[in-house]
Write a protein that holds these residues in place. Structure first.
Motif, mmCIF file in Angstrom:
data_model
loop_
_atom_site.group_PDB
_atom_site.id
_atom_site.type_symbol
_atom_site.label_atom_id
_atom_site.label_comp_id
_atom_site.label_asym_id
_atom_site.label_seq_id
_atom_site.Cartn_x
_atom_site.Cartn_y
_atom_site.Cartn_z
ATOM 1 N N ARG A 147 0.827 -1.225 0.000
ATOM 2 C CA ARG A 147 0.000 0.000 0.000
ATOM 3 C C ARG A 147 0.854 1.264 0.000
ATOM 4 N N GLY A 148 2.159 1.061 -0.163
ATOM 5 C CA GLY A 148 3.024 2.236 -0.384
ATOM 6 C C GLY A 148 3.741 2.750 0.847
ATOM 7 N N ALA A 149 3.749 1.972 1.946
ATOM 8 C CA ALA A 149 4.400 2.473 3.164
ATOM 9 C C ALA A 149 5.898 2.218 3.145
ATOM 10 N N ASP A 150 6.594 3.067 3.865
ATOM 11 C CA ASP A 150 7.963 2.784 4.250
ATOM 12 C C ASP A 150 7.867 2.106 5.619
ATOM 13 N N VAL A 151 8.450 0.915 5.747
ATOM 14 C CA VAL A 151 8.334 0.171 7.004
ATOM 15 C C VAL A 151 9.703 0.066 7.647
ATOM 16 N N GLU A 152 9.844 0.686 8.806
ATOM 17 C CA GLU A 152 11.116 0.608 9.541
ATOM 18 C C GLU A 152 10.782 0.146 10.951
ATOM 19 N N GLU A 164 8.903 -0.488 13.919
ATOM 20 C CA GLU A 164 7.561 -0.078 14.344
ATOM 21 C C GLU A 164 7.045 1.120 13.567
ATOM 22 N N ARG A 165 7.889 1.747 12.768
ATOM 23 C CA ARG A 165 7.513 2.997 12.090
ATOM 24 C C ARG A 165 6.944 2.692 10.704
ATOM 25 N N ILE A 166 5.675 3.001 10.521
ATOM 26 C CA ILE A 166 4.997 2.718 9.250
ATOM 27 C C ILE A 166 4.580 4.064 8.679
ATOM 28 N N PHE A 167 5.182 4.447 7.558
ATOM 29 C CA PHE A 167 4.983 5.813 7.065
ATOM 30 C C PHE A 167 4.490 5.785 5.616
ATOM 31 N N PHE A 168 3.291 6.306 5.430
ATOM 32 C CA PHE A 168 2.717 6.444 4.085
ATOM 33 C C PHE A 168 2.931 7.900 3.664
ATOM 34 N N GLU A 169 4.118 8.181 3.185
ATOM 35 C CA GLU A 169 4.469 9.579 2.878
ATOM 36 C C GLU A 169 3.614 10.140 1.738
ATOM 37 N N ASN A 170 3.227 9.269 0.822
ATOM 38 C CA ASN A 170 2.392 9.709 -0.297
ATOM 39 C C ASN A 170 0.975 9.169 -0.182
ATOM 40 N N GLY A 171 0.523 8.968 1.029
ATOM 41 C CA GLY A 171 -0.811 8.410 1.230
ATOM 42 C C GLY A 171 -0.807 6.915 0.933
ATOM 43 N N VAL A 172 -2.006 6.347 0.944
ATOM 44 C CA VAL A 172 -2.152 4.889 0.752
ATOM 45 C C VAL A 172 -2.368 4.614 -0.741
ATOM 46 N N ARG A 173 -1.567 3.691 -1.269
ATOM 47 C CA ARG A 173 -1.734 3.289 -2.681
ATOM 48 C C ARG A 173 -2.915 2.318 -2.760
ATOM 49 N N LEU A 174 -3.958 2.719 -3.496
ATOM 50 C CA LEU A 174 -5.164 1.874 -3.510
ATOM 51 C C LEU A 174 -5.193 0.954 -4.733
#
Ligand code: SAM
Length: 232
Positions: free
Chosen positions: A215-220, A222-232
């Motif tokens: 869905r486009g997140a950067d996963v590090e 515990e850190r889940i970051f959708f910098e450009n929102g969620v890819r649907l």
């Protein structure tokens, strides 16, 4: 390749990212004193004293300064101290530490949480942080929030637990929430989750990690970051 070198190689990007964040924080500081000048210090002291001998798990939040320091780091790590004013919704906002700092930095803030812990209500009042009382349930959309949001955050997430079993959401529950949150975002909106550890010490199952990535997140961790929102 030796095991020790393999481990080093694996941990390098994480170490580097953490070091970078630490350096950035010390470069662009966020003083808390001017923010604390806006709150009723007498009331803050009274709350702290009242919970001092409490054995309740949440009583630790009554000592506000360490939590403000932790949340300042959260603000800095998301670069929200160097950003134009944003509309921010924080899910499971607790006592509102994160939003209090953001509000002082000029952002428009709204917390969302259940009304279970009286201390959180007292802190939100002290910080003058607005909260929408709402329970996030699996497969149920959030209520109408009126305006679109620039950021949706959630730290030390535990709305993803079923009660009373404490079983965690699977991919279908998370995907439903991601779709719902994306619909609340303004163009360019971002989502950040700070996950709580699982009982085995990890933060997500491989399936949930794959969902976040797809869905486009950067996963590090515990850190889940959708910098450009969620890819649907
Ligand atoms: C561990 S606390 C973290 C509070 C805050 N985010 C922080 O990091 O200081 C988890 C928060 O999530 C809230 N919460 C738990 N389940 C929830 C649900 N189903 N819907 C909304 N909030 C929930 C709790 O009331 C609590 O405030």
């Amino acid at each position: 390749m030796k095991i020790s070198r393999k481990i080093l190689k694996f941990t390098e990007p994480l170490t580097y990212r953490r070091g970078w964040r630490r350096a950035q924080r010390s470069l662009f500081r966020v003083p808390l004193a001017p923010m604390l000048a806006h709150i009723d210090r007498e009331r803050a002291r009274e709350i702290q004293q009242r919970y001092m001998n409490s054995t309740a798990g949440y009583a630790k939040y009554a000592n506000i300064e360490p939590w403000l320091q932790l949340n300042r780091e959260r603000v800095q790590d998301l670069n929200l101290h160097r950003s134009s004013p944003k509309r921010v919704l924080d899910l499971g906002c607790g006592g509102g530490f994160f939003l209090f700092i953001l509000k002082n930095l000029g952002h428009s803030v709204l917390g969302l949480d259940v009304e279970r812990v009286p201390l959180f209500g007292e802190l939100l009042e002290l910080f003058e942080v607005p909260r929408l009382v709402y329970r996030i349930n699996a497969f149920e959309p959030l209520p109408d929030l009126g305006e679109k949001l620039d950021w949706i955050t959630a730290f030390s997430v535990n709305f993803n637990l079923y009660h009373p079993s404490k079983e965690r959401w699977g991919t279908a529950e998370w995907d439903f929430l991601l779709h719902d949150l994306q619909a609340r975002l303004a163009p360019g909106g971002k989502i950040f989750f700070g996950l709580n550890p699982l009982y085995n010490g990890g933060y997500h199952t491989p399936e949930i990690r794959d969902l976040f990535l797809s869905r486009g997140a950067d996963v590090e961790r515990e850190r889940i970051f959708f910098e450009n929102g969620v890819r649907l």
